[in-house]
Design an enzyme around this catalytic site. Structure first.
Site, PDB file in Angstrom:
ATOM      1  N   ARG A  23      -7.935 -50.928  72.373  1.00 27.59           N
ATOM      2  CA  ARG A  23      -7.568 -49.774  72.351  1.00 27.59           C
ATOM      3  C   ARG A  23      -7.203 -49.026  73.994  1.00 27.59           C
ATOM      4  NH1 ARG A  23      -9.064 -46.156  67.902  1.00 27.59           N
ATOM      5  NH2 ARG A  23      -8.780 -47.014  65.967  1.00 27.59           N
ATOM      6  N   ARG A  27      -7.532 -42.780  74.938  1.00 28.79           N
ATOM      7  CA  ARG A  27      -7.726 -41.122  75.028  1.00 28.79           C
ATOM      8  C   ARG A  27      -8.622 -41.762  76.033  1.00 28.79           C
ATOM      9  NH1 ARG A  27      -9.094 -39.841  69.197  1.00 28.79           N
ATOM     10  NH2 ARG A  27      -9.890 -42.096  69.575  1.00 28.79           N
ATOM     11  N   ARG A  36       0.530 -37.685  75.957  1.00 29.69           N
ATOM     12  CA  ARG A  36      -0.158 -37.630  74.430  1.00 29.69           C
ATOM     13  C   ARG A  36      -0.266 -36.032  74.471  1.00 29.69           C
ATOM     14  NH1 ARG A  36      -2.033 -36.070  69.847  1.00 29.69           N
ATOM     15  NH2 ARG A  36      -3.375 -37.148  69.594  1.00 29.69           N
ATOM     16  N   ASP A  72      -0.242 -48.588  65.667  1.00 25.64           N
ATOM     17  CA  ASP A  72      -1.506 -48.551  64.742  1.00 25.64           C
ATOM     18  C   ASP A  72      -1.561 -48.856  63.535  1.00 25.64           C
ATOM     19  OD1 ASP A  72      -4.365 -46.079  64.579  1.00 25.64           O
ATOM     20  OD2 ASP A  72      -3.412 -47.039  62.509  1.00 25.64           O
ATOM     21  N   TYR A 147      -8.346 -48.182  53.499  1.00 25.05           N
ATOM     22  CA  TYR A 147      -7.544 -47.342  53.958  1.00 25.05           C
ATOM     23  C   TYR A 147      -7.197 -46.638  52.270  1.00 25.05           C
ATOM     24  CZ  TYR A 147      -9.181 -46.711  58.172  1.00 25.05           C
ATOM     25  OH  TYR A 147     -10.352 -46.766  59.683  1.00 25.05           O
TER      26      TYR A 147
HETATM   27  C1  LIG Z   1      -9.115 -49.199  62.087  1.00 27.40           C
HETATM   28  C2  LIG Z   1      -7.906 -49.443  62.990  1.00 27.40           C
HETATM   29  C3  LIG Z   1      -7.277 -47.708  62.941  1.00 27.40           C
HETATM   30  N1  LIG Z   1      -6.331 -48.355  64.052  1.00 27.40           N
HETATM   31  C4  LIG Z   1      -6.474 -50.061  64.875  1.00 27.40           C
HETATM   32  C5  LIG Z   1      -7.534 -50.351  63.555  1.00 27.40           C
HETATM   33  C6  LIG Z   1      -7.984 -51.105  64.297  1.00 27.40           C
HETATM   34  C7  LIG Z   1      -9.202 -51.139  65.180  1.00 27.40           C
HETATM   35  C8  LIG Z   1     -10.593 -50.861  65.067  1.00 27.40           C
HETATM   36  O1  LIG Z   1     -11.017 -51.485  64.013  1.00 27.40           O
HETATM   37  O2  LIG Z   1     -10.975 -49.992  66.136  1.00 27.40           O
HETATM   38  C9  LIG Z   1      -5.618 -50.694  66.064  1.00 27.40           C
HETATM   39  C10 LIG Z   1      -5.202 -49.384  66.609  1.00 27.40           C
HETATM   40  N2  LIG Z   1      -5.352 -48.539  66.743  1.00 27.40           N
HETATM   41  C11 LIG Z   1      -4.348 -48.208  68.368  1.00 27.40           C
HETATM   42  C12 LIG Z   1      -3.845 -49.572  68.518  1.00 27.40           C
HETATM   43  C13 LIG Z   1      -3.011 -49.267  70.065  1.00 27.40           C
HETATM   44  C14 LIG Z   1      -3.630 -50.745  70.872  1.00 27.40           C
HETATM   45  C15 LIG Z   1      -4.435 -50.322  71.935  1.00 27.40           C
HETATM   46  O3  LIG Z   1      -4.788 -50.484  73.026  1.00 27.40           O
HETATM   47  O4  LIG Z   1      -5.594 -51.110  71.629  1.00 27.40           O
HETATM   48  C16 LIG Z   1      -4.698 -50.333  67.837  1.00 27.40           C
HETATM   49  C17 LIG Z   1      -4.156 -52.003  67.885  1.00 27.40           C
HETATM   50  C18 LIG Z   1      -3.872 -46.817  69.073  1.00 27.40           C
HETATM   51  C19 LIG Z   1      -4.653 -45.864  68.302  1.00 27.40           C
HETATM   52  N3  LIG Z   1      -5.535 -45.412  66.920  1.00 27.40           N
HETATM   53  C20 LIG Z   1      -5.808 -43.870  67.058  1.00 27.40           C
HETATM   54  C21 LIG Z   1      -6.036 -43.285  68.472  1.00 27.40           C
HETATM   55  C22 LIG Z   1      -6.090 -42.286  68.914  1.00 27.40           C
HETATM   56  C23 LIG Z   1      -5.004 -41.424  68.622  1.00 27.40           C
HETATM   57  C24 LIG Z   1      -5.263 -40.314  69.257  1.00 27.40           C
HETATM   58  O5  LIG Z   1      -4.082 -40.085  70.947  1.00 27.40           O
HETATM   59  O6  LIG Z   1      -5.444 -39.112  68.720  1.00 27.40           O
HETATM   60  C25 LIG Z   1      -4.919 -44.323  69.334  1.00 27.40           C
HETATM   61  C26 LIG Z   1      -4.842 -44.306  70.491  1.00 27.40           C
HETATM   62  C27 LIG Z   1      -6.247 -43.436  65.617  1.00 27.40           C
HETATM   63  C28 LIG Z   1      -6.710 -44.005  64.675  1.00 27.40           C
HETATM   64  N4  LIG Z   1      -6.351 -44.905  63.549  1.00 27.40           N
HETATM   65  C29 LIG Z   1      -7.246 -45.202  63.390  1.00 27.40           C
HETATM   66  C30 LIG Z   1      -8.585 -44.713  62.938  1.00 27.40           C
HETATM   67  C31 LIG Z   1      -8.903 -44.477  62.143  1.00 27.40           C
HETATM   68  C32 LIG Z   1      -8.209 -43.723  64.414  1.00 27.40           C
HETATM   69  C33 LIG Z   1      -8.862 -42.339  64.604  1.00 27.40           C
HETATM   70  C34 LIG Z   1     -10.045 -42.650  65.087  1.00 27.40           C
HETATM   71  C35 LIG Z   1      -9.893 -42.397  66.799  1.00 27.40           C
HETATM   72  O7  LIG Z   1      -9.187 -41.268  66.958  1.00 27.40           O
HETATM   73  O8  LIG Z   1     -10.640 -43.420  67.466  1.00 27.40           O
HETATM   74  C36 LIG Z   1      -7.446 -46.810  62.305  1.00 27.40           C
END
Ligand SMILES: Cc1c2[nH]c(c1CCC(=O)O)Cc1[nH]c(c(CCC(=O)O)c1C)Cc1[nH]c(c(CCC(=O)O)c1C)Cc1[nH]c(c(C)c1CCC(=O)O)C2
Length: 344
Positions: A23, A27, A36, A72, A147
């Site tokens: 990640r 943010r 964003r 994502d 999911y």
């Molecule tokens: C379970 C999972 C998700 N997404 C992801 C996973 C597996 C990794 C882990 O276990 O954390 C994978 C993911 N999500 C994101 C990336 C981008 C690359 C990186 O920088 O790692 C990657 C590789 C961006 C993201 N994915 C998300 C954001 C936040 C979105 C925003 O800008 O508001 C980002 C940067 C949103 C997201 N996406 C997901 C959730 C549950 C959420 C909401 C929770 C949260 O806000 O953290 C599903």
């Protein structure tokens, strides 16, 4: 190109231990927040120029040794036929969760080049621009299935486990369809130029070991087999420190380790014929720089007998993390591992 990360994935000698953060585009970075503030998250994922821009931000700011595609794991589920939404308060929502034969039969196996062209386009922009390797990724079939079956995040995953135990044929047909999609999706990313792939199994840890072996692992093995020898494959099964021997059976080149296990114990469990990635507790980055250096030293030392070590957090970096502490962590990894020629 700086190929330290790829060398470590292959277990070759490196001048220092490479590092990136799960990640890392996100943010906690004001630069990300700025992009964003003009678009919602899904639009950001679907706009190649913007997705490429935020992918590059942590490479420039933190000086990490790899970039990870900004996207994502839920992105391919939309073209499979489910309506996806990211709610600021509830996280991801998938409408009409999959609970029946009819619902599974309606799901499409995606063709990534046609169904998610923006992902392919983002990769093409990035491989031209980056001076570090680009990691592509997918969710693992089990995590994606949770999911799709639960309709979003869940506390006890009761619907998923009910399907496993009560309708095993339905569960298998869903998993096969997801696995086909993941293979097509990762192949398209590799064809577009990613240098390595990571498979995120974020919810593997809700399964007991025998269920992990039966209901999650075989599908990961099929994915690994499809790409073995093409590009390095990292398998990150979160919360799986009690079943690392099974995780190793994935066949992946690199195993992601979360922070709940001492990395030297993890290396003892998986053996010295596979590389490891991890495993600093993301909350350590809320501590002092001395604490961060201390913990980095311990992890570098603990992983010294691994076939290769890629430094990372044990899970994604948290939104409130001070950027200067993330920078200090990367500096500490580079400095403290420099010249060690860790791997024989
Ligand atoms: C379970 C999972 C998700 N997404 C992801 C996973 C597996 C990794 C882990 O276990 O954390 C994978 C993911 N999500 C994101 C990336 C981008 C690359 C990186 O920088 O790692 C990657 C590789 C961006 C993201 N994915 C998300 C954001 C936040 C979105 C925003 O800008 O508001 C980002 C940067 C949103 C997201 N996406 C997901 C959730 C549950 C959420 C909401 C929770 C949260 O806000 O953290 C599903």
């Amino acid at each position: 190109m700086n190929d330290t990360f790829l060398k470590a994935c292959r277990g070759e000698k490196t001048e220092y231990t490479p590092v990136w953060l799960m990640r890392q585009a996100g943010r906690y970075l004001p630069e990300y927040q700025k992009v964003r503030s003009n678009v919602d998250f899904l639009t950001l994922c679907k706009t190649p120029e913007l997705a490429a821009e935020v992918t590059k931000q942590p490479v420039d700011i933190l000086k990490v040794d790899a970039a990870i595609l900004f996207s994502d794991i839920l992105i391919p589920i939309e073209p499979m036929g489910m309506k996806l939404e990211f709610s600021e308060s509830k996280g991801p929502i998938l409408y009409d969760p999959i609970r029946s034969d009819i619902a599974v039969s309606k799901l499409r196996r995606i063709k990534a080049n046609d169904d998610v062209p923006f992902v392919i386009e983002t990769i093409k922009i990035l491989v031209k621009d980056l001076n570090v390797p680009l990691i592509g990724f997918s969710g693992a079939p089990f995590t994606l299935a949770t999911y799709m079956i639960e309709g979003g995040s869940s506390k006890n995953y009761v619907n998923t486990k009910k399907m496993m135990y009560q309708s095993p044929e339905l569960y298998t047909s869903l998993m096969e369809k997801i696995t086909d999609t993941v293979i097509n999706y990762l192949q398209a990313q590799i064809d577009a130029g990613v240098h390595a792939i990571q498979v995120f199994d974020s919810w593997a840890g809700i399964l007991c070991p025998i269920d992990f072996e039966k209901y999650a692992l075989p599908y990961v093995q099929r994915i690994v087999l499809a790409f073995k020898g093409k590009v390095p494959i990292i398998y990150f099964a979160f919360n799986s420190s009690a079943m690392l021997k099974l995780v190793k059976q994935s066949g992946a080149d690199v195993l992601g380790i979360d922070w709940r296990v001492d990395i030297s114990d993890a290396v003892n469990a998986v053996g010295n014929d596979v590389a490891v990635q991890g495993n600093l507790d993301p909350c350590t980055l809320f501590g002092t720089k001395d604490l961060i250096r201390d913990r980095v030293t311990g992890i570098l030392q603990g992983a010294k007998n691994a076939k290769g070590h890629i430094f990372n957090l044990g899970h994604g970096i948290l939104p409130e993390t001070p950027v200067e502490n993330a920078i200090a962590m990367v500096e500490a990894v580079h400095e403290l591992s420099n010249g060690r020629l860790a791997y024989a």
